[in-house]
Design a protein around this motif. Sequence first.
Motif, PDB file in Angstrom:
ATOM      1  N   PHE A 139      42.617   8.434 -22.499  1.00  0.00           N
ATOM      2  CA  PHE A 139      41.559   8.011 -21.566  1.00  0.00           C
ATOM      3  C   PHE A 139      42.174   8.205 -20.148  1.00  0.00           C
ATOM      4  CE2 PHE A 139      38.890   5.010 -24.583  1.00  0.00           C
ATOM      5  CZ  PHE A 139      38.283   6.235 -25.340  1.00  0.00           C
ATOM      6  N   HIS A 140      43.590   7.645 -20.056  1.00  0.00           N
ATOM      7  CA  HIS A 140      44.105   7.602 -19.051  1.00  0.00           C
ATOM      8  C   HIS A 140      44.098   8.988 -18.164  1.00  0.00           C
ATOM      9  CE1 HIS A 140      47.416   9.167 -21.250  1.00  0.00           C
ATOM     10  NE2 HIS A 140      48.157   9.613 -20.274  1.00  0.00           N
ATOM     11  N   LEU A 141      43.997  10.370 -18.820  1.00  0.00           N
ATOM     12  CA  LEU A 141      43.947  11.436 -18.311  1.00  0.00           C
ATOM     13  C   LEU A 141      42.672  11.989 -17.608  1.00  0.00           C
ATOM     14  CD1 LEU A 141      45.831  13.327 -21.497  1.00  0.00           C
ATOM     15  CD2 LEU A 141      46.843  12.474 -19.272  1.00  0.00           C
ATOM     16  N   ASN A 142      41.623  11.090 -18.057  1.00  0.00           N
ATOM     17  CA  ASN A 142      40.219  11.341 -17.564  1.00  0.00           C
ATOM     18  C   ASN A 142      39.859  12.838 -17.805  1.00  0.00           C
ATOM     19  OD1 ASN A 142      39.755   8.838 -16.497  1.00  0.00           O
ATOM     20  ND2 ASN A 142      41.359   9.390 -14.639  1.00  0.00           N
ATOM     21  N   LEU A 143      39.825  13.292 -18.952  1.00  0.00           N
ATOM     22  CA  LEU A 143      39.467  14.601 -19.245  1.00  0.00           C
ATOM     23  C   LEU A 143      38.141  15.109 -19.032  1.00  0.00           C
ATOM     24  CD1 LEU A 143      41.318  14.993 -22.727  1.00  0.00           C
ATOM     25  CD2 LEU A 143      42.084  15.764 -20.697  1.00  0.00           C
ATOM     26  N   THR A 144      37.864  16.372 -18.415  1.00  0.00           N
ATOM     27  CA  THR A 144      36.485  16.514 -18.277  1.00  0.00           C
ATOM     28  C   THR A 144      35.701  16.903 -19.529  1.00  0.00           C
ATOM     29  OG1 THR A 144      37.016  18.940 -17.876  1.00  0.00           O
ATOM     30  CG2 THR A 144      37.218  17.260 -15.933  1.00  0.00           C
ATOM     31  N   PRO A 145      34.474  17.145 -19.801  1.00  0.00           N
ATOM     32  CA  PRO A 145      33.836  17.723 -20.942  1.00  0.00           C
ATOM     33  C   PRO A 145      34.471  18.870 -21.252  1.00  0.00           C
ATOM     34  CG  PRO A 145      32.078  16.959 -19.338  1.00  0.00           C
ATOM     35  CD  PRO A 145      33.367  16.825 -18.645  1.00  0.00           C
ATOM     36  N   ARG A 146      34.746  19.983 -20.374  1.00  0.00           N
ATOM     37  CA  ARG A 146      35.412  21.258 -20.826  1.00  0.00           C
ATOM     38  C   ARG A 146      36.619  21.129 -21.439  1.00  0.00           C
ATOM     39  NH1 ARG A 146      35.004  24.990 -15.722  1.00  0.00           N
ATOM     40  NH2 ARG A 146      36.051  26.559 -16.948  1.00  0.00           N
TER      41      ARG A 146
END
Length: 518
Positions: free
Chosen positions: A134-141
């Motif tokens: 969660f801390h990486l704030n991954l985008t949908p892609r």
Amino acid sequence: MPTIGDWMLVYQSCTNNGKNKPMFYSFDADNFLNSFFQQKPFFRLMRCAMAAFYADPPLPEIVAVNYYSRARKSVIHAMTEKPTYQTVQALSWLCQFLGWKGQPDLARPFLKTALDLIKALRLDIDPDDSPWLFHLNLTPRQKEDRRRAFWCVYWNATMERAISNDALDVPVTADYIKAPSAVNEPYPVFQDYTSVKTLCEIYSVIIHVKHFCARTPKSIQDILVSDSVATYHTKMFHVHSRAPAATLHISDSPEQLSPSDITRFRAQQDQSAQTGGSEILDNFMYTVELLASKCVVNRLTLYLSSLKSFHPLLVPPNIHQQMVRAINEALDAAHRIVHLYAWYDNLLKTQTVSLSQNFGQDTFYPAWEAVLILWFASCKMDSAWWTVMGRQKHDWFLLRERVVHVVLVMHKVSESEGGQEVGGVIPPLLTCMKAMVYEVDSHENALLGLERTATHSDQQLDQLTLGMKVFSLDGRTDEISLTKEPKAFLGLLGMEVGGIRWPGPREDSWRLFWKLHS
């Protein structure tokens, strides 16, 4: 150091020589190209090797092999560092490349490493359900890129288990990760890969059948009524019931492709292309793998039809009905498969498609199952079953053209992987398939009171076994020998083809099993 030539090679691969937007099913191609010169060497070089293998126009084979050799060294070096999901992707591509070259056994150590890394990196847990990300704030892609790293390896592993008799330990499952899905920003980022989950489920059914066939049943009735058989039939039914009809190439009649069928298939492909969907080969493979599972699941029941004790007049009504249904299912699937192979081969000759859409090694296994079913039904099954099934026996001499077409297509696949000089998994199966054609020829001619005469296709088939050799890593070559069990969904399970016996520890017990019940 990466070069502009390397970048152009991958760009052409991901865009079909500049005709499309950068897109691929297994990774984020657009992001990869934008950050190409900052990519890790193992990741970049392995992608270059894949692109060089299917470059259009073709490049000398040594180009792809050189990229592969450099990538392999780089991957091995990367294992000494902290792994990432890109390490898993590179290992997956390395395995795929070795598969294309007809050497899946060499890929197994890398596949095992990729599976271990998936477990260590927890890639088998969906990114949406992974608090540690969660801390990486991954985008949908970015999330989808991770999912596809998992699915590429998992597909490779389940297929390897389906075709190999050396058990591969797969320490992960697909129970906690979502299937691949579309990501639009605003255009599609990935090619459609939704079929991979169903393909893995198909392989799981085949693996279940392989486990059942690993030893002969205690009773011949177990082939029809055991819990294991009921389980894999139920699994197959569920898989087939969920298969999306929009992507399946199922003809109206199993024994022929009509003009309306071909028009419908092309419309399906066009619709898929317009929506950024799956490649033309994907829909073809999805269909023949699904059909091949019917051949595999019903194979043993078909074998019963050759036994005197299972003459249709001697079996009870419930067994009679079960066998008729199983034989018809296997035959319908086999007919559809051989017709689809001929259609797809003709399509490749008349349409401009990427070289990556040509037949590959994984296209061989459904063809093997189909030809085997047609061989057995033609010259081993008791002829009385044709009458009670409510269908006429197929005209072999009309069907033969399609079957020979399939065998010759598979010969081309073998040649593309190095052919006789390299060996690999295909030549032994080609030898058996050729023997099946000849045995049915002899059987059908004997029924007609005719001598078997050579044909033009015989001359083409004869060329398949002349001078075939196996390749060893130390450079030695020896005449080919069927001493190692070839890879296939199922072997001959105790049957013989023109004097050829399938090698393997379970074959002797199956031969004895059929002899005791004949």
